[in-house]
Design a protein around this motif. Structure first.
Motif, PDB file in Angstrom:
ATOM      1  N   ASN A   1       0.820  -1.213   0.000  1.00  0.00           N
ATOM      2  CA  ASN A   1       0.000   0.000   0.000  1.00  0.00           C
ATOM      3  C   ASN A   1       0.855   1.265   0.000  1.00  0.00           C
ATOM      4  N   GLY A   2       2.026   1.212   0.623  1.00  0.00           N
ATOM      5  CA  GLY A   2       2.876   2.397   0.716  1.00  0.00           C
ATOM      6  C   GLY A   2       3.951   2.498  -0.344  1.00  0.00           C
ATOM      7  N   TYR A   3       4.130   1.443  -1.136  1.00  0.00           N
ATOM      8  CA  TYR A   3       5.277   1.388  -2.036  1.00  0.00           C
ATOM      9  C   TYR A   3       5.285   2.491  -3.095  1.00  0.00           C
ATOM     10  N   GLY A   4       4.099   2.863  -3.595  1.00  0.00           N
ATOM     11  CA  GLY A   4       4.050   3.826  -4.685  1.00  0.00           C
ATOM     12  C   GLY A   4       4.821   5.098  -4.404  1.00  0.00           C
ATOM     13  N   GLU A   5       4.757   5.566  -3.169  1.00  0.00           N
ATOM     14  CA  GLU A   5       5.440   6.803  -2.785  1.00  0.00           C
ATOM     15  C   GLU A   5       6.950   6.653  -2.836  1.00  0.00           C
TER      16      GLU A   5
END
Length: 446
Positions: A342-346
């Motif tokens: 969920n946080g990887y995109g950033e």
């Protein structure tokens, strides 16, 4: 009016016309590329019946079948050849692991590298020769290193190994390491295995071990060991080399064996759940686990107090903290992975670029020093045993970026991933390992 082309300065002139050529020439009898599987200390701490290293011959055969040509191991030189009064222990070493937890399981069960059930004894000096014999049968070379000032002794039932090396004054540790390596190299030479040594690492990750800075006596001892064995590559590895200031790495290394980790989103998770700290105010700290970590634990996880503690000396013998052991043993790996995805995109672009830029910095330093470059560990970081973020599509993409950068910039040897070894779940992904190893071994070197 002139027809002359615009002059934009010397920065527009590409001087690196052969960036993919090897940074430095390795010994001619060694493979033209090293594709490394990281066996660390697990080759003797996971040798229980049915364990991944119960048969060294079978483990070596499988590594060769998957396309690897190099094993990187802790050869335990201080225990075996340190002249520290440990010969009897080396001949009859009882592997306990981290000990039995109150629920009857063993501490470290949810961690990587520390998930050792123990319960057996071995003669480690004999086992080292057995490993080299098996490597020879299957066409593998070996990078012997030491993890002893980082964690290896923690797996023994007896604290004698740790106490003996810990009693060596800080300023003498590199000298004692060099002396022990000289004797170990002599034993391997007598056994006919000198040409099987790909390189010797004075110690693994000197910047994350109970050692002085390498410049504080380490390079002197490295140079002495290199002079004693001029036909061998002798070096030490860095866990986090100073990528933005590589000129500060001291001279004297026979190879640039540096590690490339980009924690990125993993670091963000670790900070949120405060898992890498020590219970400085006493463990269990009343504030641990914090709500963010508690939300990621498996149903029915015990409290930190009920989980209990390892024998106190084992915490001093390793770099993993009490909070990490508790958290990793009881984390819900699906919840852990979901948080990372969920946080990887950033963090995606920064992690991809960080891996590439760090590899390039290492290769440039090695080319400057005219030594072979090796990435002995990488690419994301320390995750729970059953977390699949690094083994999954994101982790494999980052690994492939690192491998591509290494090949494009003349790195001689590399891991596919630190988790690509018999004691990790990634070992089961045979197709990916075969494909990556084939890519490495068929890449041009000049």
């Amino acid at each position: 009016m002139t027809d002359a082309p615009r002059y934009l300065g010397s920065g527009t002139v590409d001087r690196d016309t052969d960036a993919a050529s090897l940074t430095g020439a390795p010994p001619s009898h060694l493979p033209s590329r090293l594709t490394i599987t990281l066996w660390d200390f697990s080759w003797y701490t996971r040798a229980e019946d049915g364990g991944p290293y119960a048969s060294l011959d079978a483990a070596c055969a499988k590594a060769a079948q998957l396309g690897y040509n190099t094993l990187r191991i802790c050869a335990a030189p201080l225990l075996l050849f340190g002249a520290l009064g440990l010969d009897d222990l080396a001949a009859d070493l009882e592997i306990e692991g981290l000990g039995t937890a109150p629920d009857g399981g063993f501490y470290g069960r949810g961690t990587r590298w520390y998930d050792a059930p123990g319960g057996y004894r071995l003669n480690l000096r004999e086992r080292l020769l057995e490993l080299f014999d098996a490597a020879a049968r299957h066409g593998l070379v070996v990078i012997p290193a030491s993890w002893e000032y980082q964690q290896s002794p923690a797996f023994a039932r007896s604290p004698r190994w740790f106490e003996a090396i810990d009693a060596v004054p800080l300023q003498d540790r590199y000298r004692v390491l060099a002396d022990s390596w000289d004797r170990l190299i002599g034993a391997l030479t007598t056994a006919g295995h000198r040409d099987r040594i790909a390189m010797v690492e004075l110690h693994n990750e000197v910047d994350f071990s109970i050692l002085p800075a390498l410049a504080e006596g380490g390079t002197k001892e490295l140079q002495r060991l290199r002079e004693l064995h001029p036909d061998l590559l002798v070096t030490a590895s860095y866990g986090k080399p100073p990528h933005l200031a590589m000129h500060t790495v001291p001279d004297g290394l026979g190879a640039a064996q540096f590690h490339v980790y980009s924690y990125g989103v993993l670091d963000a998770l670790q900070q949120e759940i405060d898992i890498r700290s020590e219970g400085a105010a006493g463990f269990p700290n009343p504030a641990f686990p914090n709500p963010a970590l508690a939300a990621l634990l498996r149903p029915g996880a015990p409290s930190a107090a009920d989980y209990g503690r390892l024998a106190e000396w084992k915490y001093r013998a390793t770099v993993v903290t009490d909070q990490m052991f508790y958290g990793y043993d009881w984390i819900d790996p699906d919840a852990w992975d979901a948080w990372l995805y969920n946080g990887y995109g950033e963090y995606r672009e920064v992690m991809r670029r960080e891996i590439e830029s760090r590899v390039i910095a290492i290769a440039a330093w090695a080319r400057w020093k005219d030594v072979p470059a090796v990435v002995g560990e990488g690419w994301i970081g320390y995750t729970p045993l059953h977390g699949t973020f690094e083994e999954g599509p994101v982790g494999r993409d980052l690994a492939e970026r690192g491998i591509s950068a290494a090949l494009d910039h003349g790195v001689w040897g590399m891991v596919l991933c630190s988790n690509a070894a018999p004691h990790h779940p990634l070992w089961a992904d045979e197709a990916w390992q075969l494909r990556m190893n084939r890519r490495i071994l068929t890449a041009p070197t000049s």
